[in-house]
Scaffold this active site. Structure first.
Site: not given
Length: 327
Positions: A179, A205, A273, A276, A299, A308
């Site tokens: 990110r 995150k 982004h 990514r 994730h 994806y």
């Protein structure tokens, strides 16, 4: 001077607490503490949750005629929740925003239940609006390489170190799947010299860390930038610097990509982004395992990474329709 994510979260927290009924304030404060310490959400996400709950509780104030108390929250009926959603729809709010408001309200409702303050069943009984599912829009391999190539911007009237800096950031986004906040959060000591290491530790995150492999090309791009940078890059200070020596802003990188996509004829979806997304999609197309890609991206849930597979399936069908003589 722009506020940091921590400062924004603190401001939203204070506004949320100040606007509530006295008996609800301790519950709100406990919920915010849970978001920060148990769920380990980032300050930016905490800020979003606090703002969304403020909107919900303010709408309930208008609907009920007074600031909702703990007893009011437990006594909510599905009709009350639908009225709040309808009020936002009348204002032209997008379904995605309504879903976000419901997520914040339900999170707070679960907190009230855990604390023994009443069961807020109405929030779970009302369905959130359906949001059309949009797939990530990656760029092609050749376009991703062009975006990370300093030569793409050779004609721009910018200092060589600035072009090398932007190329290094973009190389991290595409080469490591970072990110933009993760790339700009790196310090000089985190990045090995060429030949000195093949992985970095990234903080994502929720302050969760993960190990990410480093391609030699990415390490070299960062080394090229460091060699040209006119500022001293202290080991514990931000690796990427702005024009005046302060931490590099994400907006500067976004603007650099905007200029390049104009020169390369790329669509507006070609953003930092999107690189990514390209990292994940290109790995999957080359036979990468979904679980490994999940770990590389950081994730929390495999379902987030599974999107994806739909992107790759769409790409294959497009190729089939374009190339098969009977398509």
């Amino acid at each position: 001077m722009a506020m940091s994510d921590v400062e924004k979260a603190a401001r939203s927290r204070a506004a949320l607490l100040a606007a509530q009924a006295p008996d609800l304030q301790p519950a709100v404060e406990g919920w915010l503490a849970r978001l920060a310490h148990e769920r380990r959400l980032s300050p930016k996400t905490q800020d979003a949750y606090a703002r969304d709950l403020t909107v919900v509780l303010n709408l309930l104030t208008l609907h009920l005629g007074h600031r909702p108390t703990v007893a009011d929250m437990a006594a909510l009926a599905p009709a009350d929740v639908r009225a709040v959603l309808a009020a936002r729809r009348m204002e032209g709010v997008a379904p995605r925003t309504l879903v976000r408001l419901m997520a914040a309200a339900r999170s707070f409702g679960r907190h009230l239940e855990r604390e023994g303050l009443g069961k807020v069943g109405a929030l779970a009984a009302v369905r959130a609006p359906k949001v059309p599912r949009s797939l990530p829009k990656p760029v092609s391999v050749s376009d991703a390489k062009a975006l990370a190539d300093p030569a793409t911007r050779a004609g721009e009237d910018r200092a060589p170190w600035v072009l090398a800096r932007d190329a290094a950031v973009i190389a991290l986004l595409y080469g490591c799947g970072l990110r933009i906040s993760e790339a700009l959060g790196l310090t000089r000591s985190m990045m090995p010299e060429p030949g000195g290491g093949d992985q970095i530790t990234v903080t994502g995150k929720g302050n969760k860390t993960r190990m990410v492999p480093l391609l030699p090309q990415v390490t070299q791009a960062v080394a090229d930038y460091a060699a040209l940078c006119p500022y001293v890059l202290e080991p514990d200070k931000p690796l990427f610097r702005g024009a005046k020596g302060g931490p590099l802003s994400a907006r500067i990188v976004q603007m650099a990509v905007e200029r390049m996509r104009g020169a390369l004829g790329l669509p507006d979806s070609a953003t930092p982004h999107a690189l990514r997304h390209s990292f994940a999609t290109h790995l999957l197309a080359r036979g990468g395992e979904l679980r490994a890609i999940q770990e590389l991206l950081g994730h929390a849930s495999l379902s987030t990474t599974q999107v994806y597979t739909a992107v790759d399936a769409t790409r294959l069908m497009d190729a089939y329709r374009a190339a098969h003589p009977r398509a």
